[in-house]
Design a protein around this motif. Sequence first.
Motif, PDB file in Angstrom:
ATOM      1  N   LEU A 120       1.009  -1.389   0.250  1.00 39.65           N
ATOM      2  CA  LEU A 120       0.008  -0.072  -0.001  1.00 39.65           C
ATOM      3  C   LEU A 120       0.733   1.043  -0.044  1.00 39.65           C
ATOM      4  CD1 LEU A 120      -2.788   0.942  -0.028  1.00 39.65           C
ATOM      5  CD2 LEU A 120      -2.795   0.957   2.379  1.00 39.65           C
ATOM      6  N   ASP A 121       2.542   0.941   0.572  1.00 38.05           N
ATOM      7  CA  ASP A 121       2.870   2.362   0.666  1.00 38.05           C
ATOM      8  C   ASP A 121       3.257   2.174  -1.215  1.00 38.05           C
ATOM      9  OD1 ASP A 121       3.248   2.242   3.728  1.00 38.05           O
ATOM     10  OD2 ASP A 121       4.511   0.959   3.671  1.00 38.05           O
ATOM     11  N   GLU A 122       3.436   1.766  -1.953  1.00 37.13           N
ATOM     12  CA  GLU A 122       3.612   1.998  -3.265  1.00 37.13           C
ATOM     13  C   GLU A 122       2.644   3.434  -3.813  1.00 37.13           C
ATOM     14  OE1 GLU A 122       4.895  -1.366  -5.272  1.00 37.13           O
ATOM     15  OE2 GLU A 122       6.260  -2.104  -3.644  1.00 37.13           O
ATOM     16  N   LEU A 123       1.202   2.250  -3.370  1.00 32.78           N
ATOM     17  CA  LEU A 123       0.228   3.627  -4.243  1.00 32.78           C
ATOM     18  C   LEU A 123       0.038   4.708  -3.540  1.00 32.78           C
ATOM     19  CD1 LEU A 123      -2.606   1.185  -3.871  1.00 32.78           C
ATOM     20  CD2 LEU A 123      -1.394   1.586  -6.110  1.00 32.78           C
ATOM     21  N   VAL A 124       0.060   4.935  -2.449  1.00 33.28           N
ATOM     22  CA  VAL A 124       0.262   6.371  -1.776  1.00 33.28           C
ATOM     23  C   VAL A 124       1.450   7.122  -2.406  1.00 33.28           C
ATOM     24  CG1 VAL A 124       0.933   7.224   0.891  1.00 33.28           C
ATOM     25  CG2 VAL A 124      -0.578   5.206   0.876  1.00 33.28           C
ATOM     26  N   ALA A 125       2.797   6.497  -2.013  1.00 32.46           N
ATOM     27  CA  ALA A 125       3.977   7.313  -3.403  1.00 32.46           C
ATOM     28  C   ALA A 125       3.306   8.062  -3.975  1.00 32.46           C
ATOM     29  CB  ALA A 125       5.247   6.606  -2.989  1.00 32.46           C
ATOM     30  N   SER A 126       3.062   6.976  -5.072  1.00 28.88           N
ATOM     31  CA  SER A 126       2.258   7.226  -6.675  1.00 28.88           C
ATOM     32  C   SER A 126       1.252   8.041  -6.813  1.00 28.88           C
ATOM     33  CB  SER A 126       2.276   5.907  -7.394  1.00 28.88           C
ATOM     34  OG  SER A 126       0.933   5.403  -6.621  1.00 28.88           O
ATOM     35  N   ALA A 127       0.683   8.046  -5.315  1.00 29.34           N
ATOM     36  CA  ALA A 127      -0.512   9.116  -5.233  1.00 29.34           C
ATOM     37  C   ALA A 127       0.187  10.451  -4.610  1.00 29.34           C
ATOM     38  CB  ALA A 127      -1.443   8.713  -4.598  1.00 29.34           C
TER      39      ALA A 127
END
Length: 382
Positions: free
Chosen positions: A255-262
Amino acid sequence: MASETTRRLRLPHGRTADLAPACGVVLLVAVGSAAALIRNSAESWPMTVLGWLLIVTSCGALSFRRRYPVAVALFVLAGTAAYYLTSEYDGPLMIALIVALYSVAAEGGLRAAVAIAAVAVIGVGVGTLAGNQEINGVTLFMLTGWLVAMVALGTMRFRQFAYAEEKARRRATEERLRIARDLHDVVGHNISLINVQAGAALHRLKKHPEQAEEALAAIKKSSREALRELRTTLGVLRQVDAEVPTRPAPGLARLDELVASAKSAGLDVNVHNWGRPRALSAAADLAAFRIVQESLTNVTRHARGATAVEVRIGFGGRQLSLTIEDDGDATGALDRKSRSDGTGGSGIAGMRERAATLGGDLSAGPGPSGGFFVTARIPYES
């Protein structure tokens, strides 16, 4: 030392599977007919040769029973009738007819099998009434039972195959739908981020070139992630062995990857967890990840003026709950609500399908403050 696979009994297949039962029936009928020939040698040799020719041809025709089941059954019926009418020996050629009837029923020809069985019973009954001393009422009754049992067994076999094929078709359809949802989520999420970053790069290129470089770096990262996800998703369609992927499968752990991309697209994403975390099944973990991913993609595409997104993950007693809410204006929320009602797009519909497949549910719509929210519940055990 031979491996377990090489030691395992291999069943015949292809042409061998057609010839093996025919040869077995020929051997069985030949043994029974030879015993009758030894006990009674009153028949002339030409008639004996004719009888053996009928035995070989009738049993040999069984090798074509899967390709031409009805034709073979009719041929065996005619050969069997000719044998019993011309031969002095009461050999067990009826076994060939029983096998042929089973094959007709197993290939889906129930009506043809019943009709051929009825003709056989009527023919034997007429022979009994005509004075055949070898067959009485009990023998006729037992023969009828055998024919009915073979037709019933063949019909059951056909229905089992039909059920297995239908089940395989449904699983293939579900797999195609799953792949389509994954492709939609992967491509939609990353392409949306690329679009946002490309627009930012064009806007800053002339006035702030250093900021444009940062946006281009984010585009490179998003495109690389999209290609990696596409390779993983499309890997199930390959017909050859592939290397075992070293990257973890999509799940809440990433989920951290999604947060970073957002965040690279200008969104302030906050994640809140409540309840005692527990291990999720691969299907539930993937569905939760894709729902959050698609929700963030919708915020990037449609939430005009959105700057913050709240992601709340709850571990309940029997199910996982997800809530994704943004602070966009009412226009973007209404646009997404029209899409969720089925008038356009497939993102929310795909999220609903993911949740429903696992026995859960998903709702989406405008929030009380003008933003948009997505709420999903996914059972731990589907």
